[in-house]
Scaffold this active site. Structure first.
Site, PDB file in Angstrom:
ATOM      1  N   ASP A 179       0.696  -1.223  -0.112  1.00 17.97           N
ATOM      2  CA  ASP A 179      -0.052   0.147   0.080  1.00 17.97           C
ATOM      3  C   ASP A 179       0.901   1.167  -0.054  1.00 17.97           C
ATOM      4  OD1 ASP A 179      -2.441   1.508   0.237  1.00 17.97           O
ATOM      5  OD2 ASP A 179      -3.493   0.134   1.381  1.00 17.97           O
ATOM      6  N   ASP A 244     -10.653   3.062  -3.165  1.00 14.74           N
ATOM      7  CA  ASP A 244     -11.301   2.164  -2.706  1.00 14.74           C
ATOM      8  C   ASP A 244     -12.650   2.146  -3.078  1.00 14.74           C
ATOM      9  OD1 ASP A 244      -9.167   1.844  -1.481  1.00 14.74           O
ATOM     10  OD2 ASP A 244      -9.551   1.692   0.461  1.00 14.74           O
TER      11      ASP A 244
HETATM   12  C1  GLA Z   1      -5.965   1.499   1.354  1.00 12.88           C
HETATM   13  C2  GLA Z   1      -6.092   0.346   0.319  1.00 12.88           C
HETATM   14  C3  GLA Z   1      -7.265  -0.564   0.567  1.00 12.88           C
HETATM   15  C4  GLA Z   1      -6.912  -1.177   1.922  1.00 12.88           C
HETATM   16  C5  GLA Z   1      -6.595  -0.277   2.948  1.00 12.88           C
HETATM   17  C6  GLA Z   1      -6.400  -0.702   4.143  1.00 12.88           C
HETATM   18  O1  GLA Z   1      -7.146   2.158   1.557  1.00 12.88           O
HETATM   19  O2  GLA Z   1      -6.600   1.075  -1.005  1.00 12.88           O
HETATM   20  O3  GLA Z   1      -7.419  -1.767  -0.414  1.00 12.88           O
HETATM   21  O4  GLA Z   1      -5.722  -2.113   1.765  1.00 12.88           O
HETATM   22  O5  GLA Z   1      -5.714   0.721   2.374  1.00 12.88           O
HETATM   23  O6  GLA Z   1      -6.050   0.414   5.260  1.00 12.88           O
END
Ligand code: GLA
Length: 538
Positions: A179, A244
């Site tokens: 990430d 997301d």
């Molecule tokens: C980001 C990523 C998600 C998830 C979260 C975890 O938002 O895009 O897919 O992994 O972090 O905190």
């Protein structure tokens, strides 16, 4: 370069050379085959969407068991991916990751609590693969925006890349998602950090013999489709192209009432469309799916699945696998739809027509000659008729086209030039179409002393063209090359081993110059290059 005045070919002679070499028109049959081993988009489950940072051993075990008992494993789903929340940022005096032994206990006799190898062994014993998660920066997403519970600092791998990725491989993980919360906070350059991590993963593999599949997650920041394919010399990877779809919806917690929405699914689908970057093991990742989570109807789940299938996006289910309805399960395991996603060409659908705003025709070329997955997508508020013209799909008018509707599974018969269907608002028809390929034109490289191969005076019927690259790679490992089209930013292409006989990989390139004026230049990337012999363009 072929076009440069330095070329040893005089212009007239060069013209004759190109004309001759561009003459061979291929129907669909190439002398070469596809290479045997092309990594396909990963399929599996990820903990984030339904469990947020409450993930632990018990939840992981229940999901792994459900993947098998529901038949999802049999349908091809493999990865059980443990996302953020598995580790709270603690390290010992040597810098080794320390996890909560209560969250990750011993699962069999002889095991030690707090050893992530325990859960990996359990997942492997179900016939599945295990994924883990970290951040490229110092802090992970745990401090930037903790979703549930307190935030923890230092959940990232920065300054520990060698140590952490070696640890993941030693624990036995098969997959790592990296990430970008910490990287973003520190304003790091993702192309630099993710390349360094790719090299740490390669070194971990050379030490342990165990390979971690590389999942890059920086939400499309700084256009990863331009640098993530093959970053750091990796021969297979995925990169997130947007944010997301939804924040986690965790039953029994303060965020249980969140809802997924189709418009967010459309947003990620649109942001993820970079067909020129995707081929032979490199895939745009549109995000973990929300199909089966609260907020989407069965029809919307079907649209979501159709969009991810035609994109050849990773299929990582975010829903709780123990709670799937029969309807969701059946759409997630539909064999024809999974075959579209897992088609060995690995190409992403291209929008080939939008006769009125929001009425769209998407086409994904499939490996079998003349096959297309076509989506008639109605993004307007009213039912409408949408027409797919076969010429837009690069199919010849000479042979009628047969069509199967996949939702429901029904043969529709054969059609001469086009197919129209009425599509409900916010819905889509997913079609499997079989016709005859429009012609390909084959080009031999122009002389280009400084490049691997340069193809000049290339023409295409549509601006997003299909290009089959015939090459030889007698080595045992995938080789890489860069492709620059019409002087734009280059993208990296993987050329898997061919053995003694040349093979071809298929890419999609934006040949947006009129007539025979497009230029494709292949140049060496990391390591020894493949030998590029010709291209065939449709
Ligand atoms: C980001 C990523 C998600 C998830 C979260 C975890 O938002 O895009 O897919 O992994 O972090 O905190």
């Amino acid at each position: 370069m072929g076009n440069s005045p330095k070329s040893k070919f005089a212009p007239a002679r060069r013209f004759a050379f190109l004309t001759l070499t561009a003459l061979a028109l291929f129907p669909a049959l190439l002398p070469a085959q596809r290479p045997a081993t092309i990594p396909l988009p990963p399929m599996g489950w990820s903990s984030w969407n339904s469990f947020s940072n409450t993930i632990n051993s018990d939840i992981t075990i229940a999901q792994a068991k459900a993947m098998v008992s529901t038949g999802m494993a049999k349908a091809g789903y493999r990865y059980i991916n443990i996302d953020e929340g598995w580790w709270l940022g603690d390290r010992d005096a040597e810098g080794n990751i320390v996890v909560d032994p209560k969250a990750w206990p011993a699962l069999a006799s002889g095991e030690k609590p707090g050893d992530m190898a325990n859960i990996v062994r359990f997942i492997h014993a179900q016939g599945l693969k295990a994924g883990t998660y970290t951040d490229a920066g110092q802090d992970g997403c745990g401090t930037v925006g903790p979703d549930l519970g307190p935030g923890y600092p230092n959940e990232g791998a920065e300054n520990h890349y060698e140590q952490d990725f070696l640890q993941f491989a030693r624990w036995g993980f098969d997959y790592v998602k990296v990430d970008w919360c910490g990287g973003d906070k520190e304003n790091l350059d993702p192309a630099v950090q993710y390349a360094e991590i790719a090299r740490a993963i390669a070194r971990a593999q050379s030490i342990t013999g165990h390979r971690l599949y590389y999942s890059i997650c920086n939400w499309g920041a700084r256009s990863p489709w331009t640098w993530a394919p093959g970053v750091g010399g990796v021969t297979a990877d995925i990169w997130r192209t947007g944010g997301d779809i939804v924040a986690p919806i965790v039953a029994g917690t303060k965020n249980a009432s969140r809802r997924a929405e189709l418009k967010e699914v459309f947003r990620e689908f649109d942001q993820g469309n970079h067909p020129e970057a995707q081929h032979t093991g490199y895939y745009n990742d549109l995000d973990m799916m929300v199909a089966g989570m609260s907020g989407l109807s069965d029809a919307e789940n079907r649209v979501h699945m159709s969009l991810w299938a035609i994109s050849a996006s990773p299929l990582l289910i975010g829903a709780d696998l123990t709670e799937l309805t029969p309807a969701t399960l059946s759409l997630l395991t539909n064999p024809d739809v999974l075959a579209i996603n897992q088609d060995p060409l690995g190409l992403q659908a291209v929008k080939v027509a939008e006769p009125a705003p929001g009425l769209q025709v998407w086409s994904k070329p499939l490996a079998k000659s003349g096959d297309r997955a076509v989506l008639l997508l109605n993004r307007t508020a009213a039912a409408a008729s949408i027409t797919a013209r076969f010429s837009d799909l690069n199919l010849t008018a000479a042979v009628p086209v047969t069509i199967k509707d996949l939702w429901p599974d029904k043969s529709l018969g054969s059609f001469p030039a086009s197919y129209s269907a009425t599509v409900e608002p916010g819905d889509a028809a997913l079609l499997l179409i079989h016709g005859a390929e429009a012609k390909f034109t084959t080009y031999k490289p122009a002389p280009s002393p400084n490049q691997l191969a340069t193809f000049t005076q290339v023409a295409a019927a549509h601006s997003m063209a299909r290009v089959q690259v015939v090459y030889a790679n007698p080595a045992k490992t995938t080789r890489l090359a860069e492709l620059r089209v019409n002087g734009r930013i280059a993208t990296r292409i993987a050329f898997p081993p061919t053995g003694p006989t040349p093979a071809f990989v298929t890419i999609q390139s934006q040949l947006d110059r009129p007539g025979a004026t497009n230029v494709l230049e292949f140049s060496p990337a990391a390591g020894p290059p493949p030998q590029i012999q010709s291209i065939s363009v449709q």
